[in-house]
Motif scaffolding. Structure first.
Motif, mmCIF file in Angstrom:
data_model
loop_
_atom_site.group_PDB
_atom_site.id
_atom_site.type_symbol
_atom_site.label_atom_id
_atom_site.label_comp_id
_atom_site.label_asym_id
_atom_site.label_seq_id
_atom_site.Cartn_x
_atom_site.Cartn_y
_atom_site.Cartn_z
ATOM 1 N N ASP A 258 46.246 36.825 47.933
ATOM 2 C CA ASP A 258 47.130 36.640 46.786
ATOM 3 C C ASP A 258 46.414 36.263 45.501
ATOM 4 O OD1 ASP A 258 49.713 37.346 47.056
ATOM 5 O OD2 ASP A 258 50.478 35.340 46.647
ATOM 6 N N TYR A 259 45.165 35.864 45.643
ATOM 7 C CA TYR A 259 44.433 35.373 44.468
ATOM 8 C C TYR A 259 44.369 36.416 43.376
ATOM 9 C CZ TYR A 259 40.473 34.031 41.570
ATOM 10 O OH TYR A 259 39.642 33.739 40.520
ATOM 11 N N GLY B 8 33.996 29.920 39.410
ATOM 12 C CA GLY B 8 32.842 29.177 39.920
ATOM 13 C C GLY B 8 33.155 28.484 41.242
ATOM 14 N N ARG B 9 34.337 27.882 41.327
ATOM 15 C CA ARG B 9 34.746 27.210 42.570
ATOM 16 C C ARG B 9 34.868 28.211 43.713
ATOM 17 N NH1 ARG B 9 38.030 24.197 39.188
ATOM 18 N NH2 ARG B 9 39.840 25.502 39.611
ATOM 19 N N TRP B 10 35.512 29.355 43.417
ATOM 20 C CA TRP B 10 35.660 30.403 44.422
ATOM 21 C C TRP B 10 34.315 30.872 44.936
ATOM 22 C CZ3 TRP B 10 38.839 32.726 47.582
ATOM 23 C CH2 TRP B 10 40.197 32.460 47.424
ATOM 24 N N LYS B 11 33.424 31.070 43.991
ATOM 25 C CA LYS B 11 32.100 31.571 44.348
ATOM 26 C C LYS B 11 31.403 30.600 45.295
ATOM 27 C CE LYS B 11 27.721 33.117 42.457
ATOM 28 N NZ LYS B 11 27.028 33.735 41.330
ATOM 29 N N GLY B 16 29.487 29.584 50.521
ATOM 30 C CA GLY B 16 29.234 28.497 51.471
ATOM 31 C C GLY B 16 29.753 28.785 52.867
ATOM 32 N N ARG B 17 30.655 29.767 52.957
ATOM 33 C CA ARG B 17 31.270 30.072 54.251
ATOM 34 C C ARG B 17 30.343 30.829 55.184
ATOM 35 N NH1 ARG B 17 36.839 32.423 52.194
ATOM 36 N NH2 ARG B 17 37.683 30.479 51.393
ATOM 37 N N VAL B 107 32.164 43.312 45.107
ATOM 38 C CA VAL B 107 31.649 42.260 44.230
ATOM 39 C C VAL B 107 32.799 41.667 43.427
ATOM 40 C CG1 VAL B 107 29.956 41.686 42.449
ATOM 41 C CG2 VAL B 107 29.528 43.618 43.981
ATOM 42 N N GLN B 108 33.004 40.377 43.585
ATOM 43 C CA GLN B 108 34.016 39.726 42.755
ATOM 44 C C GLN B 108 33.389 39.395 41.405
ATOM 45 O OE1 GLN B 108 36.592 37.186 44.962
ATOM 46 N NE2 GLN B 108 37.350 36.143 43.140
ATOM 47 N N CYS B 109 34.137 39.656 40.335
ATOM 48 C CA CYS B 109 33.595 39.530 38.985
ATOM 49 C C CYS B 109 34.413 38.500 38.206
ATOM 50 C CB CYS B 109 33.657 40.870 38.264
ATOM 51 S SG CYS B 109 32.870 42.213 39.176
ATOM 52 N N ARG B 110 33.737 37.737 37.363
ATOM 53 C CA ARG B 110 34.400 36.668 36.623
ATOM 54 C C ARG B 110 35.486 37.216 35.713
ATOM 55 N NH1 ARG B 110 30.271 33.257 33.328
ATOM 56 N NH2 ARG B 110 30.160 35.331 32.431
ATOM 57 N N GLN B 111 35.138 38.288 34.995
ATOM 58 C CA GLN B 111 36.153 38.906 34.155
ATOM 59 C C GLN B 111 35.969 40.417 34.104
ATOM 60 O OE1 GLN B 111 35.783 37.969 29.976
ATOM 61 N NE2 GLN B 111 33.924 36.802 30.351
#
Lengths: 259, 259
Positions: A258-259, B8-11, B16-17, B107-111
């Motif tokens: 959902d994010y 940043g938190r998501w990253k 870390g997982r 790849v997750q991107c900030r914006q």
């Protein structure tokens, strides 16, 4: 806005132009979808192929098939029989390859939000390799693509490398994929219609509320939920195949959808 | 901004997982690229596969291969020889399919802008089926994909449908595609490095100018031109293959690339 006006001009210009494809017209199997999209002000299609079985003669100078030195021995948007392929293979003098290519559709979208809706519908209908492209100056396109292909080398330097029995077997699979592709296109059409209807309703509600409350922030509260509309029209849930990009064989991190 | 902090938190959380893939680690062939991306604050990778040859045993109950009832007879990220495949095929009792799957990277991107740069580099490096996904709440992902696959049915209900000679021929093609995929990954790595360096330089220039002129509009004037940087590192121009989506066989409208 300027941007919307610019989009409108582009659309008129592009749709007014001659069809530059070899075939010169939109494939029958994609015509409904193309019409539905072009009938909405926020979309227009720039290219389409409904899905086809293709026999290419390529790679005469090595394995790598280049566009410039490959030629089509056979192209069909209908189911295909062994004899057609065997006859066409007689003309091959390079490395012939049989492919099934599912629907490909390029849709220019007025804004990112329009692309997001269409993307969501495409994914839910089984076109899981679809993706958005945003150009430097903001041109927003959705490419509708499927994972559902087939690519089989059949001959080498003009010599057939497989049996006729194999070609028969292969065409059964290719024809089956074509059938599945057709179902997905229908699903896409139905889901899209639902999503667009829903959007129109919520848009006009939003506008009424603006009139009532004279509060422009309402336009940003349009509820867009194509998946919910899609739930009604999906009959088969066989979109998650082996070809899954998120297959467990990949290095992968799971995160909430959902994010 | 809030959005950057959230990213940043998501990253941090995702990196870390534990790696949830069957293999449990990043493929060697993609490790450099993954490291380069994760080392930049605006990106992190959520899944990756460097490219592989896979032999699947699927479709025991009909042709359609479902994820749940298909099993891997062979997976390799290295070139593959005939005897390996023939040995693995002995275990098949459904419809075995040989596939070459090129690099896939999420790849997750900030914006959106970060995704656009990466997308442009991916396309220029030969990963022409790459595309952006933007979630409802703005999550922006780039999927890096190639057109450069292979998918060949080999057996039916456990019975081999091709000759050993054909398997040998097929593996030469698959291995060649793996080699080409490796080159594209290298090209991607080099182009990305150039593009990111360039971006860093123009960003720091922009910041200096802001300090000088105290004019925040400069931050929007960053010159981002990954293609120019890429021009230096592309040695081969064989990205435009037969698999071209914009093949003339499609109903197509041409429009200026710069829009």
């Amino acid at each position: 806005t300027d941007r919307a006006a610019e989009f409108g001009r582009w659309k008129a210009q592009c749709l007014g132009r001659a069809d530059l494809s070899r075939k010169g017209s939109v494939d029958e199997g994609a015509a409904g979808l193309v019409q539905l999209l072009n009938g909405r002000e926020q979309y227009f299609t720039t290219s389409s192929c409904a899905g086809r079985i293709v026999l290419l003669d390529g790679g005469i100078n090595g394995f790598e098939v280049q566009k410039q030195n490959c030629c089509w021995l056979l192209v069909t948007h209908k189911p295909c029989v062994k004899d057609d392929v065997i006859a066409a293979l007689k003309k091959a003098n390079g490395d012939a390859i049989l492919k099934f290519e599912p629907l490909v559709l390029h849709v220019q979208c007025r804004q990112l939000q329009d692309a997001q809706i269409l993307h969501s519908v495409a994914i839910d209908s089984g076109f899981r390799n679809s993706g958005i492209t945003v150009g430097k100056r903001g041109k927003t396109m959705l490419a509708v693509r499927s994972t559902h292909g087939l690519e089989v080398p059949l001959s080498h330097k003009g010599k057939l490398m497989v049996t006729e029995e194999y070609i028969d077997f292969l065409l059964k699979i290719a024809n089956q994929k074509m059938e599945e592709n057709k179902k997905r296109i229908e699903r896409f059409y139905n889901c899209l219609q639902h999503a667009l209807e829903k959007e129109t309703i919520t848009n006009s509600h939003a506008k009424e509320k603006i009139k009532d409350k004279n509060n422009s922030s309402y336009t940003h509260k349009k509820k867009r939920n194509p998946e919910a509309a899609c739930g009604k029209c999906i009959t088969e849930e066989n979109a998650k195949e082996c070809e899954n990009d998120d297959d467990l064989g990949m290095s992968v991190t799971i995160f909430p959808e959902d994010y």
